[in-house]
Every structure is written in structure tokens, then in C-alpha cells.
Scaffold this active site. Sequence first.
Site, PDB file in Angstrom:
ATOM      1  N   GLU A 146      -1.763  22.117  35.458  1.00 56.04           N
ATOM      2  CA  GLU A 146      -2.088  22.734  33.695  1.00 56.04           C
ATOM      3  C   GLU A 146      -0.848  23.971  32.968  1.00 56.04           C
ATOM      4  O   GLU A 146      -0.516  24.115  31.520  1.00 56.04           O
ATOM      5  CB  GLU A 146      -3.785  23.651  33.544  1.00 56.04           C
ATOM      6  CG  GLU A 146      -4.769  22.952  34.216  1.00 56.04           C
ATOM      7  CD  GLU A 146      -4.977  22.607  32.994  1.00 56.04           C
ATOM      8  OE1 GLU A 146      -5.185  23.211  31.802  1.00 56.04           O
ATOM      9  OE2 GLU A 146      -6.103  21.010  32.661  1.00 56.04           O
ATOM     10  N   CYS A 205     -12.580  11.933  35.264  1.00 56.67           N
ATOM     11  CA  CYS A 205     -13.019  13.126  36.344  1.00 56.67           C
ATOM     12  C   CYS A 205     -13.073  13.202  37.711  1.00 56.67           C
ATOM     13  O   CYS A 205     -14.324  12.912  37.279  1.00 56.67           O
ATOM     14  CB  CYS A 205     -13.470  14.889  35.122  1.00 56.67           C
ATOM     15  SG  CYS A 205     -13.733  15.986  36.458  1.00 56.67           S
ATOM     16  N   HIS A 264      -5.564  15.247  37.924  1.00 64.37           N
ATOM     17  CA  HIS A 264      -4.301  16.440  37.597  1.00 64.37           C
ATOM     18  C   HIS A 264      -3.193  15.678  38.265  1.00 64.37           C
ATOM     19  O   HIS A 264      -2.248  16.477  38.313  1.00 64.37           O
ATOM     20  CB  HIS A 264      -5.154  18.252  37.396  1.00 64.37           C
ATOM     21  CG  HIS A 264      -5.695  18.313  36.803  1.00 64.37           C
ATOM     22  ND1 HIS A 264      -6.704  17.995  35.940  1.00 64.37           N
ATOM     23  CD2 HIS A 264      -5.468  19.620  35.812  1.00 64.37           C
ATOM     24  CE1 HIS A 264      -7.048  18.911  35.134  1.00 64.37           C
ATOM     25  NE2 HIS A 264      -6.002  19.591  34.355  1.00 64.37           N
ATOM     26  N   ASP A 274     -13.533  14.270  30.150  1.00 64.18           N
ATOM     27  CA  ASP A 274     -12.730  15.511  31.729  1.00 64.18           C
ATOM     28  C   ASP A 274     -12.654  17.154  31.029  1.00 64.18           C
ATOM     29  O   ASP A 274     -13.017  17.150  30.469  1.00 64.18           O
ATOM     30  CB  ASP A 274     -11.268  15.271  31.804  1.00 64.18           C
ATOM     31  CG  ASP A 274     -10.863  15.536  32.935  1.00 64.18           C
ATOM     32  OD1 ASP A 274     -11.073  15.731  34.155  1.00 64.18           O
ATOM     33  OD2 ASP A 274      -9.918  16.275  33.223  1.00 64.18           O
ATOM     34  N   SER A 275     -12.391  17.421  32.320  1.00 69.53           N
ATOM     35  CA  SER A 275     -13.219  19.262  31.827  1.00 69.53           C
ATOM     36  C   SER A 275     -11.422  19.563  31.361  1.00 69.53           C
ATOM     37  O   SER A 275     -11.937  20.831  30.937  1.00 69.53           O
ATOM     38  CB  SER A 275     -13.325  19.362  33.819  1.00 69.53           C
ATOM     39  OG  SER A 275     -11.609  19.223  34.115  1.00 69.53           O
ATOM     40  N   CYS A 283      -8.109  13.342  42.389  1.00 69.13           N
ATOM     41  CA  CYS A 283      -8.253  14.179  40.699  1.00 69.13           C
ATOM     42  C   CYS A 283      -7.280  13.727  39.933  1.00 69.13           C
ATOM     43  O   CYS A 283      -5.994  13.552  40.274  1.00 69.13           O
ATOM     44  CB  CYS A 283      -7.402  15.479  41.356  1.00 69.13           C
ATOM     45  SG  CYS A 283      -7.555  16.732  39.994  1.00 69.13           S
TER      46      CYS A 283
HETATM   47  N1  DGL Z   1     -10.036  16.893  36.436  1.00 70.48           N
HETATM   48  C1  DGL Z   1     -10.797  17.455  37.153  1.00 70.48           C
HETATM   49  C2  DGL Z   1     -11.085  16.158  38.650  1.00 70.48           C
HETATM   50  O1  DGL Z   1      -9.982  15.174  38.555  1.00 70.48           O
HETATM   51  C3  DGL Z   1      -9.861  18.275  38.236  1.00 70.48           C
HETATM   52  C4  DGL Z   1      -9.781  19.647  36.987  1.00 70.48           C
HETATM   53  C5  DGL Z   1     -11.028  20.401  37.307  1.00 70.48           C
HETATM   54  O2  DGL Z   1     -10.819  21.549  38.520  1.00 70.48           O
HETATM   55  O3  DGL Z   1     -11.806  20.294  36.476  1.00 70.48           O
HETATM   56  O4  DGL Z   1     -11.521  16.753  39.701  1.00 70.48           O
END
Ligand code: DGL
Length: 292
Positions: A173, A93, A211, A30-31, A209
Site C-alpha cells: 500500500e 480479495c 497485495h 477488494d478491501s 493475498c
Molecule cells: N486484499 C487482501 C487479501 O487479498 C489483503 C489486504 C487486506 O488485509 O485487506 O487478502
Amino acid sequence: MSNPLDIQPAEGYILPMTMDRTTLPIGVFDSGVGGLTVLKALRERLPNEDFLYLGDTARLPYGTKSPRSIARYALQCTQELVERGVKMLVIACNTASSVALPPLNEAYPDLVVVGVVRPGASAGCLATRTKRIAVLATEGTVRGGAYQDAIRELCPEMRITSLACPLFVALAEEGWTEGPIVEGVAARYLDPLFAELPENRPDVIVLGCTHFPVLAKAIAHVAGPGVAIIDSAATTAQEVVECLEDDGLRHPRNGAGSVQFLATDDPGRFARVAGIFLGYDLTPGDVTIIDL
Ligand code: DGL
């Protein structure tokens, strides 16, 4: 499938197809820490598997980056995990799944890759009674249109509204998951949607997303009763189980598997925020820092 971004894996990529891969970990990236919501669901479904989780925290967020950068980052994360030895890959992600799945499939044709968009889309389609779905996601995911495509493929007559909610990423976050500030931000995003006539309102919100699941309670509170909140983590885990079974890749052990955490930036922050997503605490010593 074509690779419009024309991004290739680094030289020297070798997938260990000839060895017994059952005991290799499942790679997840993931990011940042949002993908830990998917890791949590994976561990619940597959407690005897090992996982190698990579959070590209140095380059978070992906959601505001160009498709080319997102695809490049996703390929670098994949290369890192493949070089360390994984039996399959989960893109935990939505932004990377929306943009990078086709180039990844082309660059790594032998690697089984599961993204989170299709499982989320199918869970949303199953949950709606009115055929009106709202997808909350990052700018990159909304711009790419992957959810619309995946939902329409399953149900062409579905009415879909996609909303970019970038502030949700920052709140998650930061560990701000409930309370008046979170609900205020949620109301700012959602009010226009729910100001519609009742017959035009969505009855399903897909959290597009990774998050966003930690904010689900606040989002549900603002959306009000009768709106189902869909988190794709459980359906993604189900797809991973099916892939492992189809390919004979289930780990043979009966005991509990382990997780190794990699991140591209400060382990202290990763460990601190990870607890919110994982449901248990990590220490900085649990996280290995790498450069991509
Ligand atoms: N993990 C990213 C997603 O699911 C969200 C966070 C980001 O923008 O990197 O899209």
C-alpha cells in the site's frame, strides 16, 4: 450451503435476471487496491468487457478483522455492485474469498461469484514437483484455512505451510515493492521456512493475498532459485472467462471495454497507489467515492 454467520443481504435486492445481461459490467471488489492485480489480469484476458471495481479502502485491511466483519463488509460491497448492475462478481480479495464465499453464495444464489482462493490453489498444485507448498496470506486467510482445504481437495497428500505476512500489505500500500527493507521483511517471514532441510522446503509459494504480487520480485529473491511464485490473478481470469462462456454472458462488442473505479475513502490515495498495481496511472478524478 449454510450461512453460519447468518448475514442477509439488504432488503430490495433484485438481480436483473430477465434482461439481457451481456452488456453489464463485471463487478470486482477488494478491501483496497490489491485487487487491481486481478483486475489487470481480467482486462488482459477480457479486453472488450466493462468492469466496475470497488475498493473498500475505508475499512482496509480486512485481513486482521473477525470473520463476521469480513463477511458483513463483503456482503455490503456485493450489494452495492449488484444494485449498480453487474453480470457477475469477482472477489479480488483472498481474505474475503476465504471467509465470505459461502454466505455470499447463499445470499445471492443467482449471482455467479468467482473468488481467488480456488484458482490460486489449483495453480499451486500444478506448479509443485515436491508436493510442498507455502501459502503467504493475511491473518484472516490463514486462520480460515480456505487454502489448505482447497489444496487438499485437489491433492490430499500435499504438505502445506501457511504464513501470515501482514506487513506485506502495508509495504504494498505504501508503494515499497523492492529494496532492502522489503527483502528484510520477506527474509524475516521466510527464513524459518527455508532454514528447513532441503527436502522439506517448499518449491512453490502461493501469493495468497492480492497485495503480494507487487512484491513478487523481492519474495522470489529471498526464497532463492528453484521456488516458483504463484499469483492467482491469471488463473482467476481464466475461471471468469469460462463462467462467462458457460452462461452466454460475453459482451457482444469488438472494441475496448472500460473500467469505473469506486472507493470508500480518499480518491487521491487510491489513485496514487493504484498505479503500482494496475501498471498505469489514475487521477483522483477517475475514482468515485461512495459510502457503504
Ligand atoms: N486484499 C487482501 C487479501 O487479498 C489483503 C489486504 C487486506 O488485509 O485487506 O487478502
